[in-house]
Design a protein around this motif. Structure first.
Motif, PDB file in Angstrom:
ATOM      1  N   UNK A   1      80.786  74.611  98.599  1.00 53.29           N
ATOM      2  CA  UNK A   1      79.329  74.572  98.635  1.00 53.29           C
ATOM      3  C   UNK A   1      79.190  73.145  98.679  1.00 53.29           C
ATOM      4  N   UNK A   2      77.845  72.975  98.824  1.00 50.72           N
ATOM      5  CA  UNK A   2      77.371  71.234  98.810  1.00 50.72           C
ATOM      6  C   UNK A   2      77.375  71.109  97.461  1.00 50.72           C
ATOM      7  N   UNK A   3      76.550  72.188  96.657  1.00 49.52           N
ATOM      8  CA  UNK A   3      76.114  71.856  95.180  1.00 49.52           C
ATOM      9  C   UNK A   3      76.344  72.918  94.470  1.00 49.52           C
ATOM     10  N   UNK A   4      77.124  72.908  93.372  1.00 52.80           N
ATOM     11  CA  UNK A   4      77.179  73.873  92.392  1.00 52.80           C
ATOM     12  C   UNK A   4      76.212  73.617  91.106  1.00 52.80           C
ATOM     13  N   UNK A   5      75.364  74.688  90.804  1.00 50.62           N
ATOM     14  CA  UNK A   5      74.602  74.359  89.520  1.00 50.62           C
ATOM     15  C   UNK A   5      75.277  75.601  88.567  1.00 50.62           C
ATOM     16  N   UNK A   6      75.490  74.848  87.322  1.00 50.83           N
ATOM     17  CA  UNK A   6      76.216  75.908  86.275  1.00 50.83           C
ATOM     18  C   UNK A   6      74.870  76.134  85.407  1.00 50.83           C
ATOM     19  N   UNK A   7      74.489  77.413  85.269  1.00 53.14           N
ATOM     20  CA  UNK A   7      73.347  77.719  84.471  1.00 53.14           C
ATOM     21  C   UNK A   7      72.190  78.212  85.232  1.00 53.14           C
TER      22      UNK A   7
ATOM     23  N   UNK B   1      68.025  72.257 101.965  1.00 53.80           N
ATOM     24  CA  UNK B   1      68.896  72.725 102.995  1.00 53.80           C
ATOM     25  C   UNK B   1      70.353  72.614 102.797  1.00 53.80           C
ATOM     26  N   UNK B   2      70.642  72.483 101.475  1.00 51.97           N
ATOM     27  CA  UNK B   2      71.939  72.260 101.063  1.00 51.97           C
ATOM     28  C   UNK B   2      72.530  73.673 100.631  1.00 51.97           C
ATOM     29  N   UNK B   3      73.749  73.999 101.047  1.00 45.60           N
ATOM     30  CA  UNK B   3      74.255  75.234 100.448  1.00 45.60           C
ATOM     31  C   UNK B   3      74.585  74.959  99.015  1.00 45.60           C
ATOM     32  N   UNK B   4      74.005  75.901  98.202  1.00 48.37           N
ATOM     33  CA  UNK B   4      74.066  75.880  96.824  1.00 48.37           C
ATOM     34  C   UNK B   4      74.567  77.445  96.153  1.00 48.37           C
TER      35      UNK B   4
END
Lengths: 628, 460
Positions: free
Chosen positions: A8-14, A30-33
């Motif tokens: 992924x482009x970005x991982x969000x935890x929570x 537009x970033x794969x999240x």
């Protein structure tokens, strides 16, 4: 090799209030999240108070909305009562607060996340951050799956090694009995991140049918509801509202608390975390204000679907039996039956001084964080940080400059600057008094202040942006007209003045001069302002404030100009302050530890004195001259 | 000034460059003691081995050449004026000897101190706050004994103390308003405006009192502004020349010779006067002279002291009447001039008519000047101005900050009058707090530090 690897482009935890805003901002850019949550059913959960906004927090929500965040829109869809607070006071402290239908709020946010392109939701516990050479590369879940990413946003809220406590009962769970996240802390410590342990608390929820409302004062919503979001059509939020109720504690309540204070886990030492001074439990209040005969208790509905009511002002971690006894001393609650006990919750969070103003960790490139994980308290504080952390993670991945709001631009700027600059040993709560330039940072002008920035971020639509541009133009034009419209001392005007107890005119004046009179305002002048154009309320409101408080606004702008001078003197993040011979030792230590980005930020670090700042100024001046 | 300048060891002559009995050369910086060791010998210990704050007798050498017998005082940082290692060489006075020793010190490793640099280092090392540092500069620049006393009072921090006290009051009120905004349940602002008014009234009085003393401060550092008035040819210019001690004003027998004003700073006993000679006051058709006359009137209005010269050999006329009007209720001394001629005006008559003291003088024969000196001294030094228990502002920057403080305080009052919401009041209170902070260096303003040190006048 892990059995599962994804990119992924970005991982969000929570996926609480911070995580939702971070994930939405990244995906919308537009970033794969991918966003991880311990339970899909707890997306945008409101585990404590059933409302959004309130004094200074309302400002945060409107600012977030102006920038392109989701919270304002979500509460506009799910509120069940709305009220503009402090209307009797000055415009700087007006603040919007809305009661939410908790389940609706959570469900609506989940629907938005599920229907956002480029956004993946995954139920899993993240147990490790993956770091190579001071650069984040991804995360690993407790099941061993690896998710590679170019940036990671941590928004773990109150779940890290969470523990819920009342009396001598202690459960190793997150809020509402949800599973705690017990692994990530070790990984963070392993990567050199300094952790704190904070606590917060919540009152009991009680059964509506057991309350005698006849002994309480009814608290109605506003007749005309102002929406939180600048994009919401005001017509769409005029609907039937539910009531809240006000009652008070009394000496009997306080006696029971005092007699049982030794059974409180806070006082017996069972709780190690530091609690918020500004959102105290009822036992804290009774101890802190021994002379107060009573404290307010607001009874607020948790939603339309349920009989559960929230006892605002009476959070506690006293044992169950004491809770029953103390609640039942309150008028109207004599026969109350508790649905969920009040409890305190302890959790791991970080020392936020490890963050840059962009909310990126100074020592780990690509790792960002927001929300209660950063040591704040409150849904709104969490949401705005999550948003800014998400936006800046995205900007880094795209290769653009970080967005940093300063103290003169937004409450958001004040909040983040405080978190990354000042030592904070308790959950940080936004307050009006923290914003030095609050007369400029009003909730009514958040769109005028921040729409443009949201547009540059790429999160405000062309339509919304053009709308605010047009609004700006209309305001300016109307101010000019009012300033230049003469009013003669004719009978109609004199009658009007007489009628409002205002001194009669001796010579000609202008409409603006009349608006500046304490007893008059722009709206009242409708009667004698014959050529007034038809303007939306929000435009008229700005015209009124701009003219009426012109002198104060001007003086505050001068203060801001002064402030900006020190903010604009940038400091190098790699600078070694030992080089400045005449700084005091404590100042060198603090400056080397926190590495401020500007002289202005340096001046707000505790332990750095004005004399140290003068030394730095002289040093910078010498550098400048030498370089020349 | 280059980078690393602060690591240099600096030296300068720190007493007045005059042929006085004793001169002091001060060396400050990391190498101060080492530099002194290279040129000082006494056959006993090296200075690097002696305890701090000790005095040593010995001889200063330049190589093998004996320069002077001296006493050397060694003070180790941070317990010194600058906060750095400091050596003071007490040598025999005399311009040549002091310069010669300083050259030697510089030859052996120190660099010449820039103007104000010792004080600047003291400030930068946290040994004094800004107002103290500025007061040091005032001591150095002070032109008379009374100015020095007041500077010393400021140096000890009476300004800082007063300003801190006022800032505390303001801070408390801001905090009160703000806590009420955040905790309306427990803190009420009902009737607060009136309370605040009562609290701020004495603060305004204090600030105005300090501004007033700054006028004394001006008297102290620039001299008492003294205007000489009189009708044409009363002998004003002759008096000026006697006081100045040189032919400054053109003296003729033609009335109306001085058409514009002449200014001169003179010393009269212990007191410095900023002496202003003016055109004679009379009705005149001459345009240039008219301008001179009106300027004389303006100068008289701004003067701290008026010296009215009466032509004792002529009858008083309507021009004298006019001048007597001008000096009514002003601080004035009347000189009954031309005692060398036959007087037609009496001292007693003038005293009775004006209520001002009268001294009989002869500017031509230079008599009566001692009496004038004593009277000026009495009026200003033993009279109204008392420096001992007053906070005296001697610095222009402080005065400016105080005036802004007062203006902001008045805006708070105006806000209370108009009933603006309480949170607005904090805007002006914040300005008050910041302006007061500028005086004691607790608010930081861009370029302030450089501005201040740029104005330091010599190498203390």
């Amino acid at each position: 090799m892990p059995y599962l690897e994804e990119y992924y482009d970005i991982v969000v935890v929570g996926a609480g209030h911070a995580g939702c805003e971070a994930a939405l901002a990244c995906a919308r850019l537009g970033l794969e999240t991918i966003v991880f949550t311990i339970s899909i059913d707890s997306i945008a959960l409101m585990p404590c108070n059933p409302n959004i906004g309130g004094s200074s927090k309302g400002h945060l929500v409107r600012e977030l909305d102006a920038l392109g965040g989701e919270m304002g829109k979500n509460i506009d869809k799910t509120f069940i009562q709305s009220k503009m607070l402090n209307e009797s006071k000055g415009p700087a402290v007006h603040s919007l607060r809305a009661q939410a239908d908790k389940q609706d709020y959570s469900r609506e946010m989940r629907r938005t996340l599920e229907n956002t392109a480029h956004l993946t939701i995954r139920q899993a516990e993240v147990s490790d951050i993956l770091v190579e050479d001071h650069r984040i590369t991804g995360v690993k879940t407790s099941s061993g799956a690896v998710y590679h990413a170019r940036a990671v946003v941590l928004a773990t809220g109150t779940y890290l090694r969470a523990r819920c406590i009342y009396g001598d009962v202690s459960n190793p769970t997150g809020p509402n009995g949800l599973q705690a996240a017990n692994h990530l802390t070790d990984s963070l410590i392993h990567h050199g991140i300094e952790m704190f342990r904070f606590k917060t608390g919540t009152p009991a929820r009680v059964d509506k049918r057991s309350i005698d409302f006849s002994k309480m004062e009814e608290q109605l919503g506003d007749e005309t509801v102002v929406p939180f979001s600048f994009s919401t059509d005001p017509e769409s939020v005029q609907k039937e509202q539910v009531s809240c109720w006000l009652t008070y504690t009394n000496s009997e309540t306080h006696r029971i608390i005092r007699e049982n204070i030794d059974r409180s886990p806070l006082f017996s030492g069972v709780i190690e975390g530091t609690g918020p001074r500004y959102c105290p439990s009822i036992e804290d209040k009774v101890i802190k204000f021994p002379d107060k005969e009573r404290h307010q208790v607001f009874i607020e509905p948790e939603g339309l679907y349920t009989n559960e009511m929230y006892l605002s002002g009476m959070s506690s971690s006293l044992p169950e039996d004491v809770q029953y006894r103390m609640y039942r001393t309150v008028p109207g609650l004599e026969k109350v039956s508790i649905v969920r006990n009040a409890y305190a919750i302890e959790y791991d969070c970080i020392n936020s001084l490890q963050l840059k103003p962009s909310l990126e960790f100074k020592r780990i490139h690509g790792l960002f964080s927001g929300g209660q994980f950063n040591g704040s308290s409150g849904y709104e504080e969490a949401a705005v940080q999550g948003f800014m952390a998400g936006v800046n993670a995205a900007m880094q991945v795209i290769g653009r400059e970080a967005f940093v709001l300063d103290r003169s631009q937004a409450y958001i700027g004040v909040l983040i600057d405080d978190l990354v600059t000042k030592e904070n040993h308790e959950p940080y709560r936004m307050m009006t008094s923290r914003a030095e330039y609050r007369l400029l940072l009003r909730q009514d002008n958040a769109d005028l202040r921040l729409r443009e920035i949201g547009y540059q971020m790429g999160l405000v639509s062309e339509k919304d942006y053009q709308y605010v541009k047009e609004k700006e133009r209309l305001i300016e034009e109307e101010i000019k007209r009012v300033e230049n419209t003469p009013t003669g001392a004719n009978p109609k005007v004199q009658d009007f003045l007489n009628c409002h107890g205002s001194t009669l005119l001796k010579t000609g004046s202008t409409l603006a001069e009349l608006i500046r009179r304490p007893e008059l305002d722009y709206f009242m002048l409708t009667d004698i302002d014959e050529k007034r154009p038809v303007l939306a309320y929000d435009v008229q409101e700005q015209v009124n404030i701009s003219i009426k408080y012109e002198g104060y606004l001007k003086r505050q702008k001068q203060q801001v100009a002064q402030f900006k001078k020190l903010e604009s003197k940038k400091l190098d993040l790699d600078f070694d302050y030992n080089q400045v011979g005449s700084l005091r030792k404590e100042a060198v230590q603090k400056l080397n530890l926190y590495k401020p980005v500007s002289i202005g930020q340096a001046s707000r670090i505790s332990g750095v004195s004005p004399a140290d700042i003068s030394v730095l100024l002289v040093y910078l001046e010498q550098m400048r001259r030498t370089a020349r | 000034m280059g980078i690393g300048r602060e690591s240099d060891t600096i030296a300068a002559i720190s007493t007045a460059l005059s042929n006085s009995g004793i001169g002091i050369i001060r060396i400050s910086g990391g190498e101060a003691i080492a530099v002194a060791d290279r040129i000082f010998r006494n056959g006993k210990k090296r200075l690097s081995e002696v305890p701090s704050h000790t005095v040593h007798y010995g001889v200063i050498y330049d190589g093998d050449l004996i320069l002077d017998e001296v006493l050397v005082l060694v003070m180790r940082g941070p317990h010194s004026y600058t906060g750095e290692d400091t050596v003071e060489i007490d040598c025999h006075g005399g311009v040549l000897m002091m310069k010669r020793i300083l050259e030697t010190v510089i030859c052996y490793g120190a660099v010449p101190a820039e103007p104000g640099e010792f004080t600047k280092r003291a400030f930068l090392n946290g040994r004094m706050d800004l107002s103290q540092a500025e007061a040091v500069m005032d001591v150095i620049c002070a032109k008379n004994e009374y100015a020095r006393k007041s500077s010393i009072c400021q140096l000890k921090g009476s300004v800082s103390r007063k300003v801190r006290e006022l800032r505390e009051i303001i801070l408390y009120q801001m905090a009160y308003i703000e806590s009420a905004l955040d905790d309306p349940e427990h803190i009420s602002l009902d009737g607060y405006g009136e309370d605040l008014r009562k609290i701020l009234n004495p603060v305004i009085d204090d600030v105005e009192q300090m501004i007033r003393t700054s006028d004394n401060g001006r008297i102290i550092s620039e001299g008492i502004r003294t205007v000489i008035l009189g009708k044409p040819n009363a002998g004003k210019s002759s008096l000026m020349n006697v006081l100045v001690g040189e032919e400054r004003a053109i003296v003729t027998d033609i009335a109306g010779t001085t058409r514009d004003m002449l200014e001169e700073q003179i010393r009269l006993g212990d007191v410095y006067l900023q002496l202003i000679d003016t055109a004679g006051i009379r009705e005149t058709a001459d345009i240039i002279e008219q301008i001179g006359v009106s300027r004389a009137k303006e100068a008289a209005e701004e003067a701290d002291l008026i010296i009215y010269v009466v032509d004792g050999a002529c009858m008083l006329d309507e021009n004298d009447e006019k001048i007597m009007d001008m000096i009514r209720n002003r601080r004035a001394i009347i000189l009954l001039n031309k005692t060398d001629l036959d007087l037609v005006v009496s001292k007693e008559y003038l005293e009775e008519k004006t209520g001002h003291p009268v001294i009989a003088v002869s500017a031509r024969e230079e008599t009566g000047m001692k009496e004038l000196e004593k009277m000026v001294s009495d009026l200003f030094l033993q009279g109204k101005i008392d420096f001992n228990d007053e906070v005296v502002i001697t610095n222009v920057r402080h005065k400016r900050a105080l005036e802004k403080t007062r203006d902001s305080l008045k805006m708070v009052m105006e806000g209370i009058d108009k009933g603006v919401p309480e949170d607005f009041l904090t805007i002006d209170l914040m300005d008050v707090y910041e302006e007061l902070g500028l005086i004691i260096g607790e608010s930081v303003e861009e370029d302030l530090v450089n501005e201040i040190f740029g104005s330091f006048c010599m190498g203390k």
